[in-house]
Structure formats: structure tokens, C-alpha cells
Design an enzyme around this catalytic site. Structure first.
Site, PDB file in Angstrom:
ATOM      1  N   SER A 352       0.798  -1.212   0.000  1.00 12.92           N
ATOM      2  CA  SER A 352       0.000   0.000   0.000  1.00 12.92           C
ATOM      3  C   SER A 352       0.838   1.272   0.000  1.00 12.92           C
ATOM      4  O   SER A 352       1.414   1.614  -1.017  1.00 12.92           O
ATOM      5  CB  SER A 352      -1.007  -0.032   1.142  1.00 12.92           C
ATOM      6  OG  SER A 352      -0.423  -0.342   2.359  1.00 12.92           O
ATOM      7  N   ASP A 363       9.466   4.898 -10.707  1.00  9.68           N
ATOM      8  CA  ASP A 363       9.028   5.476 -11.982  1.00  9.68           C
ATOM      9  C   ASP A 363       9.759   6.776 -12.308  1.00  9.68           C
ATOM     10  O   ASP A 363      10.033   7.074 -13.477  1.00  9.68           O
ATOM     11  CB  ASP A 363       7.524   5.743 -11.956  1.00  9.68           C
ATOM     12  CG  ASP A 363       6.702   4.493 -12.226  1.00  9.68           C
ATOM     13  OD1 ASP A 363       7.309   3.412 -12.373  1.00  9.68           O
ATOM     14  OD2 ASP A 363       5.459   4.593 -12.282  1.00  9.68           O
ATOM     15  N   LYS A 377      -1.209  -4.226  -3.290  1.00 10.16           N
ATOM     16  CA  LYS A 377      -2.486  -3.654  -2.859  1.00 10.16           C
ATOM     17  C   LYS A 377      -2.661  -2.307  -3.533  1.00 10.16           C
ATOM     18  O   LYS A 377      -1.968  -1.349  -3.226  1.00 10.16           O
ATOM     19  CB  LYS A 377      -2.554  -3.482  -1.353  1.00 10.16           C
ATOM     20  CG  LYS A 377      -3.862  -2.821  -0.912  1.00 10.16           C
ATOM     21  CD  LYS A 377      -3.951  -2.681   0.577  1.00 10.16           C
ATOM     22  CE  LYS A 377      -5.266  -2.019   0.952  1.00 10.16           C
ATOM     23  NZ  LYS A 377      -5.140  -0.577   1.150  1.00 10.16           N
TER      24      LYS A 377
END
Length: 450
Positions: A352, A363, A377
């Protein structure tokens, strides 16, 4: 902003390893105690919140039917004669019938079974229809414990992080033993499976029910029956509860030039604690950082934004949130800290908010990820403090995606360097993931002259 609503709302990504399947009625706490804190209006509040705010359209008849089915499961089915819920889209008629049935059950069984036990069973049935292990009703006491788990600070217990291990028959498993606690002194190990707590089987218990059993007053004793890898017979431990202090951030300088930072949870104090840790490490001459998110099950989304803002350029996308009707981007707000090479350590229990952080840093090419694939999740919960029911409803209200719009729900993040390792070796001399992170940072620093 996300927090300015009529009900005080906290957007959270909860400790995922603490919430793996649908919470059940807390039989241990309620039983036949005839408490009367809840009412029909409590059910109304929760039903209409779920209907309006849940991330997907709710089949209202299915939800009400599930609630009735849960109630029939705790009553003598041969004597319960309830009115069938009407077909069609008339929610008012369905709610009228549903409320009439609940009223009858309370009148006939309230004194025998327990008034609040009946209402909590009805709530559990409502939410079970969503088939969402992250949507949970907390009563007042459970909500206080939930908040304390994210605030850090102190409580009385034995000092372990636990999960329901979905890859091992949903067994209650020790994720990590906290240092300098009764559990560590008793020699509880990472990946121990807790079979019983004070003689009560953990099979089928939710995390919250298990936490209820593990915590208690200072000086009181709790007995654990534990199954350990490579040992045939269960082990029995009698542990004396004590004050447990948890800080969300631990840090130190390793090998003279690498700042090691371990985040245990994304809590209320994480931003402040991380800021202080970075200042100390910068002062000590750190030339690179290792951010350890292994076994970190998450916490507040705002804390993930705070952490990413320490390392990423200002106004960079950290996460996209997709609700039933819209998609919103949440960005960094800039940092005053020096930019140095960064490695993030993750494992199968990183979830999470940990995945939001790791995904954004990966990224944006701010950090190199090392470890194993993360939990996966991709759902966001909103905490609604309940006015009528008391406590709170933790409701899934959005899905999240990484800055590159990767959906990691049930998939997880794949590290840049995949390095399998048993989590019991974290922090030991056999911690090859930490060793690999140090090697990378040494090479990075020697290569760029820093």
C-alpha cells in the site's frame, strides 16, 4: 484537499498485512453481553455511506440480503420467520423490510444474544457482500487501537508485527519481532506461526481480533502456542506484557558514509521523524541513502507524499487515485534535502503506502529498487468517523496507480534488482538485500566522484 469533509476523513492505505480478509463479528468482545450502544440508525449510516462512497456501484439488495443471512447464522433458523426482501429497484421498500426484520430480531433475541452483537453481525453481513477485505467497521475501542497503530507512540503488548499469510493457508504469522520487547526476549522469531493465543485458536480470527488478544495491561501474561519452521512440535511461550514504544523511523550511518533509514509505518509522525533523521545523516556526511520498506504494510497516503517529497523534484506525480467518478493526481511539494543516490528495499510484505512510495521513486528514476516483488495492494481506503454508530468505517473509495499509471493491485511492484531472501534474515549478517544496496551505493559514489 482530501481531508476537508463534513465527517473527518482520513485517506489511508492501511497496514495491509494487518487486514487480509473480511473482518468478522468480534465474538470475543461481545458474546451475549447486552450492550446497547448501536441502533438501527447505525446500520443506516453505514449502508448509505457504502452505497454512496464505495469505489464501485453497490448492489443494494445483495448487501441487505447478506446482512440478513449473517443474522440467520447466529439465530435458531427454525424459529426465525422474516419477511423476504422485495425484488426490484425500490430501495425505500427494501430498507423498510430490512429494518422491520432487524426490529423483530432485536425484540425476540436482543436479551438472549445481545443487542449490540446482533447489530454488529448485521454490519458485518452488510460489508461482507462487498467482497472487499479492506472495508471494515471499527467499534470505538477498535478504532482507537487502529489510530494508535499509525500514530506510533506507546501501548502495552508483547512487541510483534503480524499478518494473515495468504500464501500459507491464511495463518496468523509473525512478520517482525520489535527490538527490545518481551517478544524478542522470549525468542519469538520472524515467520513463527501463532496457532493459539491464551488457548484460543487463531484460525479464522481477523487481525484486529488477534491484536485484542495479544494486547493487555502492563505486567499481565499471555500464552502463545507457536509453530516454527523445521520444528515438528508446537512451542509454548508465556510472555509478560510491557510498554511497547514504536517509532515510525529508525536511522543510522553505516560503513561511514551510507545513511540507513527504516520505515516501519507511514504514520502521523513519519514526516517529522524522517526530516529529523535526514538532517542528522546529512550532518554526519551521508553520501547515499538506503530506505528500507521491507515488512512495512503502509499507513497514511499523506505520509507517502511526505516521504516522496524528501527525495523527488517538486511537483512530481506520486500517485493517481481513481474513484468511482474521477481520477486525481497527487504531487510532491519539494524538499530542502540534498540529492544523493538512493536505494529502496522492498519485499512481499511491503504494501500500500510502501508501494505508492516505492512505485513513485522507481518510476521517477529517483531510486533503485532491490528485493522481492511487493504485496500488490492498489486500493485506497477512506476512514469515516461515524456519528450514529460510533467508531469508524474504513471504506475502499479508490484505486491507485503509479506515476506511469501502472496498476499494481494483486500484482505488486517488481524491483529493478530481484533478489530473493527469507525475511527472517532481515537485519542479520545474511541480509543479502542490504549488502547489495550498499554495494550499489559504493559503486555509484565511486563512479561519479561524490
Amino acid at each position: 484537499m482530501l481531508f476537508n469533509k463534513r465527517l473527518r476523513v482520513l485517506i489511508v492505505i492501511f497496514l495491509i498485512f494487518l487486514q487480509f480478509f473480511i473482518i468478522k463479528v468480534n465474538i470475543l468482545s461481545y458474546g451475549k453481553e447486552n450492550k446497547k450502544y448501536l441502533s438501527l440508525s447505525s446500520l443506516d449510516e453505514i449502508f448509505y455511506l457504502a452505497k454512496k462512497q464505495y469505489v464501485e456501484e453497490v448492489d443494494q439488495r445483495a448487501v441487505l440480503f447478506s446482512s440478513m443471512k449473517a443474522l440467520q447464522g447466529i439465530l435458531s433458523s427454525d424459529t426465525v420467520k422474516l419477511t423476504a426482501l422485495p425484488q426490484g429497484e425500490n430501495i425505500d421498500l427494501q430498507m423498510y423490510t430490512y429494518r422491520k426484520n432487524i426490529t423483530q430480531i432485536l425484540e425476540d433475541y436482543g436479551d438472549k444474544v445481545g443487542h449490540d452483537y446482533i447489530i454488529k453481525t448485521a454490519i458485518s453481513g452488510l460489508l461482507e457482500a462487498l467482497n472487499d477485505p479492506y472495508t471494515i467497521y471499527f467499534d470505538k475501542d477498535e478504532y482507537e487501537r487502529f489510530n494508535s497503530s499509525l500514530k506510533g507512540g506507546n501501548f502495552y503488548g508483547i512487541g510483534i508485527l503480524i499478518e494473515i499469510d495468504k500464501d500459507n493457508d491464511n495463518q496468523l504469522t509473525v512478520v517482525e519481532t520489535i527490538k527490545n520487547t518481551p517478544a524478542e526476549r522470549a525468542d519469538i522469531k520472524n515467520r513463527d506461526i501463532i496457532i493459539k493465543i491464551d488457548g484460543i485458536s487463531t484460525k479464522g480470527l481477523s487481525i484486529d481480533e488477534s491484536v485484542n488478544l495479544l494486547r493487555g495491561s502492563r505486567g499481565s501474561k499471555v500464552e502463545l502456542l507457536v509453530k516454527r519452521k523445521n520444528i515438528s512440535d508446537p512451542l509454548r511461550f508465556e510472555i509478560v506484557r510491557d510498554k511497547i514504544h514504536i517509532s515510525s523511523v529508525e536511522s543510522n550511518l553505516i560503513d561511514g558514509k551510507i545513511g540507513y533509514i527504516k520505515l516501519s509505518v507511514f504514520g502521523e509522525e513519519t514526516n517529522k521523524e524522517l526530516d529529523e533523521a535526514l538532517k542528522e545523516l546529512e550532518k554526519a556526511g551521508s553520501r547515499g541513502y538506503i530506505l528500507d520498506l521491507r515488512n512495512n504494510g503502509g499507513g497514511y497516503v499523506i505520509a507517502a507524499l511526505d516521504v516522496c517529497s524528501k527525495f523527488m523534484p517538486s511537483n512530481s506525480v506520486v500517485v493517481y487515485m481513481k474513484s468511482r467518478n474521477e481520477i486525481n493526481a497527487y504531487n510532491t511539494y519539494g524538499s530542502t534535502h540534498k540529492s544523493v543516490p538512493l536505494v529502496v528495499l522492498v519485499n512481499e510484505s511491503s504494501a500500500s503506502a510502501s508501494e505508492i512510495t516505492a512505485g513513485a521513486l522507481q518510476d521517477s528514476k529517483t531510486a533503485l529498487l532491490i528485493g522481492t516483488k511487493t504485496f500488490g495492494k492498489g486500493k485506497v481506503q477512506t476512514i469515516y468517523e461515524l456519528q450514529r454508530a460510533g467508531g469508524a468505517l474504513k471504506l475502499t473509495t479508490a484505486y491507485y496507480m503509479t506515476p506511469h499509471k501502472k496498476d499494481i493491485d494483486k500484482k505488486g511492484l517488481t524491483p529493478d534488482i530481484l533478489l530473493e531472501m527469507d525475511s527472517s534474515k532481515i537485519g542479520s549478517e545474511e541480509d543479502i538485500q542490504l549488502q547489495k544496496a550498499k554495494e550499489y551505493l559504493f559503486e555509484k559514489n565511486s563512479g561519479n566522484g561524490r
